[in-house]
Design an enzyme around this catalytic site. Structure first.
Site, short mmCIF file in Angstrom:
data_model
loop_
_atom_site.label_atom_id
_atom_site.label_comp_id
_atom_site.label_asym_id
_atom_site.label_seq_id
_atom_site.Cartn_x
_atom_site.Cartn_y
_atom_site.Cartn_z
N ASN A 10 3.60 2.02 -6.10
CA ASN A 10 4.11 0.65 -6.20
C ASN A 10 3.70 -0.07 -4.92
O ASN A 10 4.26 0.18 -3.86
CB ASN A 10 5.64 0.69 -6.33
CG ASN A 10 6.27 -0.69 -6.27
OD1 ASN A 10 5.57 -1.70 -6.36
ND2 ASN A 10 7.58 -0.73 -6.12
N TRP A 11 2.72 -0.95 -5.06
CA TRP A 11 2.18 -1.61 -3.87
C TRP A 11 3.10 -2.74 -3.39
O TRP A 11 2.86 -3.33 -2.35
CB TRP A 11 0.77 -2.14 -4.13
CG TRP A 11 -0.24 -1.06 -4.40
CD1 TRP A 11 -0.02 0.30 -4.41
CD2 TRP A 11 -1.64 -1.23 -4.69
NE1 TRP A 11 -1.19 0.98 -4.70
CE2 TRP A 11 -2.20 0.06 -4.87
CE3 TRP A 11 -2.46 -2.34 -4.83
CZ2 TRP A 11 -3.55 0.26 -5.17
CZ3 TRP A 11 -3.81 -2.16 -5.13
CH2 TRP A 11 -4.35 -0.87 -5.29
N LYS A 12 4.11 -3.08 -4.18
CA LYS A 12 5.04 -4.17 -3.85
C LYS A 12 4.26 -5.44 -3.47
O LYS A 12 3.18 -5.67 -4.00
CB LYS A 12 5.99 -3.74 -2.73
CG LYS A 12 6.65 -2.39 -3.00
CD LYS A 12 7.83 -2.15 -2.11
CE LYS A 12 8.30 -0.73 -2.26
NZ LYS A 12 9.65 -0.53 -1.77
N GLU A 98 14.50 -3.46 -5.94
CA GLU A 98 14.33 -4.77 -5.28
C GLU A 98 14.49 -5.91 -6.29
O GLU A 98 14.92 -7.00 -5.92
CB GLU A 98 12.97 -4.80 -4.56
CG GLU A 98 13.01 -3.89 -3.33
CD GLU A 98 11.75 -3.09 -3.07
OE1 GLU A 98 10.66 -3.50 -3.48
OE2 GLU A 98 11.87 -2.03 -2.42
N GLY A 174 12.09 2.78 1.19
CA GLY A 174 11.54 2.07 2.34
C GLY A 174 12.31 2.30 3.62
O GLY A 174 12.11 1.59 4.61
N GLY A 235 6.22 3.97 -2.75
CA GLY A 235 5.98 2.64 -2.21
C GLY A 235 5.05 2.71 -1.00
O GLY A 235 3.83 2.78 -1.14
N GLY A 236 5.63 2.74 0.18
CA GLY A 236 4.87 2.65 1.42
C GLY A 236 3.68 3.60 1.50
O GLY A 236 2.58 3.21 1.92
C1 PEP Z 1 9.38 2.16 -4.28
O1 PEP Z 1 8.80 1.15 -3.99
O2 PEP Z 1 9.73 2.34 -5.44
C2 PEP Z 1 9.65 3.14 -3.23
C3 PEP Z 1 10.22 4.28 -3.56
O3 PEP Z 1 9.29 2.81 -1.95
P1 PEP Z 1 9.13 3.82 -0.69
O4 PEP Z 1 8.29 4.97 -1.18
O5 PEP Z 1 8.44 3.01 0.35
O6 PEP Z 1 10.50 4.26 -0.30
#
Ligand code: PEP
Length: 252
Positions: A10-12, A98, A174, A235-236
């Site tokens: 998930n590049w957000k 989010e 995150g 995510g990150g």
């Molecule tokens: C996400 O965006 O769904 C997520 C789990 O982010 P991260 O891996 O950065 O915690």
């Protein structure tokens, strides 16, 4: 039951056009050696066509991070499932924390989106997870069970073949703070039990449940070794080829 692991990035709201294409191209190069795992990336809407082009011919699927539940019309700022299909999406993430906690989406709204996405032929990555106060208050299972039950209302057992549930404790997203493998396993097992109640054992056994929340190469293997952890939503650590590939290798 052996379920093929599924890792999605998930590049957000990150990267730009050049960075998105470079990341996709870098992953496409690695993909051939990672075929033991299903893979997807979910860029921001505006970069989906370029990312889909960079990934074409690879086994990495493209997803969006949200969609709306109408086909078209006066819904300023929204994007439909048909539009996502039109630009090459196979997947859509719905119910991300989010969206729930920053934008304010309700279980009922998320349910409308899930029902529509499946009707539109998209595969859904359906996110659920508790806030820190809810975990501390001992209501994690209640919260996740409510989110799953309302979110999947009206979804048939047959359609569940196109649903991946992503358990993402909000306090772990995150933050660098990861659920322990046992904490993840406990909620995944509870969720699978609920799917059994809702759909029967065959669907419960076949449904993939990803874990998400600060997954990185160094913790992926032990999380993904849990009996009911069938992949990760990342995510990150999905924003750099080496980090994401490290996680995928942990799943293999
Ligand atoms: C996400 O965006 O769904 C997520 C789990 O982010 P991260 O891996 O950065 O915690």
């Amino acid at each position: 039951m052996a379920r093929k692991k599924f890792i999605a990035g998930n590049w957000k709201m990150n990267l730009n056009a050049a960075g998105s294409v470079a990341l996709a191209a870098g992953l496409a190069k690695e993909a051939a050696s990672l075929g033991a795992v299903d893979l997807a990336v979910c860029p921001p809407f505006v970069y989906i066509p370029q990312v889909a082009a960079a990934l074409s011919g690879s086994a990495i699927g493209v997803g969006a991070q949200d969609m709306f539940y109408e086909n078209d019309g006066a819904f300023t700022g929204e994007v439909s499932g048909a539009m996502l299909k039109d630009v090459g999406c196979r997947y859509v993430i719905l119910g991300h924390s989010e969206r729930r906690h920053v934008i304010g989406e309700s279980d009922e709204l998320i349910n409308r989106k899930i029902v529509k996405a499946l009707a539109d032929g998209l595969d859904v990555i359906f996110c659920v997870g508790e806030l820190l106060a809810e975990r501390d208050g001992g209501v994690t299972n209640d919260v996740v069970a409510r989110q799953v039950t309302i979110g999947l209302s009206g979804v048939s057992g047959e359609q569940m073949a196109r649903v991946t549930v992503a358990y993402e404790p909000v306090w772990a997203i995150g933050t660098g703070r990861t659920a322990t493998p046992q904490q993840a396993q406990d909620v995944h097992a509870m969720t699978r039990g609920l799917l059994n109640t809702l759909y029967g054992q065959a669907v419960a056994d076949a449904t993939r449940i990803q874990y998400g929340g600060s997954v990185k190469a160094s913790n992926a293997a032990e999380l993904l070794n849990q009996a009911d952890v069938d992949g990760a939503l990342v995510g990150g650590a999905s924003l750099k080829v080496a980090d994401f590939v490290g996680i995928i290798q942990g799943a293999m």
